[in-house]
Motif scaffolding. Structure first.
Motif, PDB file in Angstrom:
ATOM      1  N   GLU A 253       0.826  -1.208   0.000  1.00  0.00           N
ATOM      2  CA  GLU A 253       0.000   0.000   0.000  1.00  0.00           C
ATOM      3  C   GLU A 253       0.860   1.257   0.000  1.00  0.00           C
ATOM      4  OE1 GLU A 253      -3.885  -1.823   2.400  1.00  0.00           O
ATOM      5  OE2 GLU A 253      -2.453  -0.543   3.451  1.00  0.00           O
ATOM      6  N   LEU A 295      -3.370  -5.657  -5.376  1.00  0.00           N
ATOM      7  CA  LEU A 295      -3.504  -5.130  -4.027  1.00  0.00           C
ATOM      8  C   LEU A 295      -4.863  -5.445  -3.409  1.00  0.00           C
ATOM      9  CD1 LEU A 295      -2.175  -3.407  -1.822  1.00  0.00           C
ATOM     10  CD2 LEU A 295      -3.106  -1.371  -2.955  1.00  0.00           C
ATOM     11  N   ALA A 341       1.692  -9.237  -3.910  1.00  0.00           N
ATOM     12  CA  ALA A 341       1.394  -7.808  -4.068  1.00  0.00           C
ATOM     13  C   ALA A 341       2.582  -6.959  -3.653  1.00  0.00           C
ATOM     14  CB  ALA A 341       0.160  -7.441  -3.251  1.00  0.00           C
TER      15      ALA A 341
END
Length: 403
Positions: A253, A295, A341
């Protein structure tokens, strides 16, 4: 609030600490982010920043209310880890492993040990470190009349530098099993060696801990040699694996947001794109869409696994082996996607931000270095094997320190 804060809406959580913990963690993460790049380059021990974590009150987040803690659910604890990891995955690691040691007290210790050590943690604002690497059997436990004497070295001891107490494992040769215990870090004979030199996660304080004729009293032994592990006790590995999952996801993130902000604010459109702004380039948009699809499923499965862990954890001694096994499947699913991810987003971001973004002043390389180092903790292929077995035959993973 960052421009893309809506991308990381936190999943619903339960527990008495919910109203404040997310806000406190967000403010702490913003403070850590101001120096994260410089500290990553410098490495070493982040003493001041660890005091900020201590002062935040978040060290008591997972401790039950009856012992003076905040009684937070595991979904909330994992959300806080993820928020911190977006800014500084090394200190998020230290924070997460603090709560892993506290969980160990609950899963291994008896009622008296839990009350003593968890209450002490609240009253003295203790920071816990880890010296429980199960694959390193170099610390020997020798029997004495009132406990044991520990001798040897324990590696990969996350959070040990600057810690107040340690959770320790030691090999007991007569039974060919390990014991698990708690000890004050500053006890005579314990020396923490700050020699962590990996190219990522540079401030996790994960050096070696040396034990030289260290007295371990019987009342600090949480799991004695040859003591059979209950299904409840084996949940510790799932707590640890889901901490790693949220570290990887927080890094992903953070990398995604760093790339998005750079693309929107600084990147120049490629001359052949036919657009004035890089963010309006259909090929750039296409690639961001691909990263988003790495994600988003990882976020969903991590949140599902956190809820399942919380449900199982709260059953205490009533946890069955099958329930524990199904939890291990959920955690493996989440960890595999978070692993992918983290690696892919932290690497591919450079293809979207271009050559100028490789400047050391941005420090974007730290996302890849940090996730690459941490994802080597245990082989992801064995998680995929476990998931394949479950998909083919319904066989759940055998409990180990990693599965």
């Amino acid at each position: 609030m960052p421009p893309a804060a809506h991308l990381y809406t936190n999943a619903p959580v339960t527990g008495t600490a919910e109203p404040d913990a997310i806000g406190i963690a967000t403010a702490l993460a913003a403070r850590l982010a101001e120096t994260a790049n410089a500290r990553d380059q410098a490495g070493g021990h982040a003493a001041q920043e660890r005091e900020w974590i201590r002062d935040s009150g978040l060290l008591t987040l997972s401790i039950p209310v009856e012992f003076g803690g905040q009684g937070a659910s595991w979904p909330l604890v994992y959300q806080v880890i993820r928020i911190l990891a977006r800014a500084d995955s090394a200190l998020a690691h230290v924070f997460g492993f603090h709560h892993l040691q506290l969980a160990g007290l609950h899963l291994y210790g008896n009622a008296r040990q839990q009350r003593r050590l968890l209450t002490l943690t609240v009253e003295q604002r203790l920071f816990w470190g880890n010296a429980l690497n199960p694959l390193d059997k170099r610390v020997a436990a020798l029997d004495t009349d009132d406990g044991f004497v520990l001798d040897g070295i324990k590696s990969f001891s996350s959070g040990s530098v600057g810690s107040d107490w340690l959770t320790v494992s030691a090999w007991h040769a007569p039974t060919q099993t390990a014991l698990i215990a708690a000890l004050p870090t500053r006890q005579s004979g314990i020396t923490v060696q700050p020699d962590w030199d990996a190219f990522g996660q540079r401030q996790t304080d994960s050096g070696n801990v040396h034990f030289a004729q260290v007295h371990l009293p019987a009342d600090l032994v949480l799991q004695a040699p040859a003591q059979a592990a209950t299904a409840q006790a084996t949940v510790r590995s799932q707590i640890a694996q889901l901490i790693m999952t949220n570290l990887y996801l927080g890094i992903a993130e953070g990398a995604f947001e760093a790339a998005r902000a750079y693309t929107s604010e600084q990147a120049k459109a490629w001359f052949a794109s036919g657009v004035a702004e890089a963010a309006d380039d259909p090929l750039v948009q296409h690639r961001y869409g691909q990263l988003w699809l790495l994600l988003r499923p990882a976020q969903v499965l991590a949140d599902v696994a956190a809820q399942e862990l919380d449900t199982v954890y709260r059953k205490g001694p009533l946890i069955t082996a099958h329930e524990r096994g199904l939890l291990a499947v959920a955690v493996a699913e989440a960890k595999c996607l978070a692993h992918k991810a983290g690696i892919e987003i932290s690497s591919q971001l450079f293809e979207l931000t271009g050559a100028r973004s490789t400047s050391a002043k941005y420090g974007f390389d730290r996302y890849w270095r940090n996730v690459r180092v941490h994802t080597l903790h245990d082989p992801v292929d064995y998680k995929l094997r476990d998931l394949g077995r479950y998909a083919l035959s319904g066989t759940v993973p055998e409990p180990t320190a990693y599965s």
